[in-house]
Design a protein around this motif. Structure first.
Motif, PDB file in Angstrom:
ATOM      1  N   GLN A 128      -9.006  -1.925   1.502  1.00  0.00           N
ATOM      2  CA  GLN A 128      -7.813  -1.497   2.357  1.00  0.00           C
ATOM      3  C   GLN A 128      -8.037  -0.114   2.155  1.00  0.00           C
ATOM      4  O   GLN A 128      -7.495   1.209   2.864  1.00  0.00           O
ATOM      5  CB  GLN A 128      -6.459  -1.849   1.203  1.00  0.00           C
ATOM      6  N   ALA A 129      -8.548   0.877   0.845  1.00  0.00           N
ATOM      7  CA  ALA A 129      -8.462   2.725   0.569  1.00  0.00           C
ATOM      8  C   ALA A 129      -9.469   3.030   2.209  1.00  0.00           C
ATOM      9  O   ALA A 129      -9.624   3.658   2.356  1.00  0.00           O
ATOM     10  CB  ALA A 129      -9.152   2.571  -0.376  1.00  0.00           C
ATOM     11  N   ALA A 133       0.370  -1.011  -0.004  1.00  0.00           N
ATOM     12  CA  ALA A 133       0.284  -0.035  -0.006  1.00  0.00           C
ATOM     13  C   ALA A 133       1.303   1.473   0.075  1.00  0.00           C
ATOM     14  O   ALA A 133       0.596   1.994  -0.220  1.00  0.00           O
ATOM     15  CB  ALA A 133      -0.775  -0.634   1.394  1.00  0.00           C
ATOM     16  N   ASP A 146      -6.239  -0.104  -8.521  1.00  0.00           N
ATOM     17  CA  ASP A 146      -6.743  -1.280  -8.360  1.00  0.00           C
ATOM     18  C   ASP A 146      -6.800  -2.077  -9.251  1.00  0.00           C
ATOM     19  O   ASP A 146      -7.072  -2.328 -10.645  1.00  0.00           O
ATOM     20  CB  ASP A 146      -7.977  -1.354  -7.823  1.00  0.00           C
ATOM     21  N   VAL A 201      -5.890   5.613  -5.492  1.00  0.00           N
ATOM     22  CA  VAL A 201      -5.636   4.410  -5.808  1.00  0.00           C
ATOM     23  C   VAL A 201      -5.686   3.467  -6.658  1.00  0.00           C
ATOM     24  O   VAL A 201      -7.124   3.738  -7.032  1.00  0.00           O
ATOM     25  CB  VAL A 201      -5.255   4.327  -4.303  1.00  0.00           C
ATOM     26  N   ALA A 203      -1.911  -0.440   8.888  1.00  0.00           N
ATOM     27  CA  ALA A 203      -2.103   1.224   9.079  1.00  0.00           C
ATOM     28  C   ALA A 203      -2.020   2.806   9.519  1.00  0.00           C
ATOM     29  O   ALA A 203      -1.497   3.181   9.659  1.00  0.00           O
ATOM     30  CB  ALA A 203      -3.627   1.529   7.487  1.00  0.00           C
ATOM     31  N   VAL A 256      -8.770  -4.156  -2.545  1.00  0.00           N
ATOM     32  CA  VAL A 256      -7.988  -2.922  -2.193  1.00  0.00           C
ATOM     33  C   VAL A 256      -9.027  -1.858  -1.770  1.00  0.00           C
ATOM     34  O   VAL A 256      -8.883  -1.088  -0.891  1.00  0.00           O
ATOM     35  CB  VAL A 256      -7.412  -2.803  -3.675  1.00  0.00           C
ATOM     36  N   TRP A 268       0.914   3.832  -3.130  1.00  0.00           N
ATOM     37  CA  TRP A 268       0.310   4.595  -3.063  1.00  0.00           C
ATOM     38  C   TRP A 268       0.526   6.113  -2.905  1.00  0.00           C
ATOM     39  O   TRP A 268      -0.521   6.809  -2.519  1.00  0.00           O
ATOM     40  CB  TRP A 268      -1.562   3.701  -2.765  1.00  0.00           C
TER      41      TRP A 268
END
Length: 168
Positions: A92-93, A31, A46, A44, A150, A89, A34
């Motif tokens: 994750q975002a 990550a 994907d 970002v 994160a 993704v 990004w």
């Protein structure tokens, strides 16, 4: 996460050497690629088009490697290392956005050329939506979540956050 080819396992077994294979899934630290886009307020990419993957914290991979090298019971073992959940993704975002206190958008990226294309297509088809208990079994604790990773690396995604390469 591709399997270890049978000829490779056969070669290891026939070598007379002690061996352990660690097969980490997608690293949470990917990550960091990004970070420039997130700092610029851009979406970002994907590349796996919403497919879920067993994203693993590289610190868990390192801890399993230490245990495999210094502990017992890992000879001729194949450890498939994942985080606690298969996430996309987009998920994750959402987590990064929550940690950063702002929205992080996602855009579908086209399939890349050559070597990456086969692996990305494989993931898009859902083959990497694997979650194992290998980290828990080897370390005696749950693997870290992407949220934990994160939170620990949030500064890499903020303006003036420094080089993402140093945030592993």
């Amino acid at each position: 996460m591709s399997s270890v080819p049978a000829p490779a396992i056969a070669s290891l077994r026939g070598s007379g050497l002690s061996w352990t294979i660690l097969r980490p899934s997608v690293f949470a630290s990917n990550a960091l690629w990004w970070a420039p886009a997130i700092r610029a307020g851009e979406p970002v990419p994907d590349p796996v088009d919403g497919a879920r993957q067993g994203v693993v914290d590289p610190r868990d991979v390192a801890a399993v490697a230490v245990e495999a090298l210094t502990g017992t019971g890992h000879d001729a073992a194949v450890h498939t290392l994942t985080g606690p959940a298969a996430i996309s993704v987009g998920e994750q975002a959402l987590i990064l956005g929550d940690v950063l206190g702002r929205d992080v958008a996602v855009t579908t990226a086209p399939l890349p050329a050559a070597a990456w294309a086969a692996g990305i297509a494989w993931s898009r088809d859902g083959h990497n939506a694997v979650v194992t208990d290998d980290v828990r079994r080897v370390l005696g604790r749950a693997p870290a979540s992407f949220r934990t990773w994160a939170q620990d690396h949030r500064d890499a995604f903020r303006a003036g956050g420094g080089s993402p390469a140093t945030a592993f």
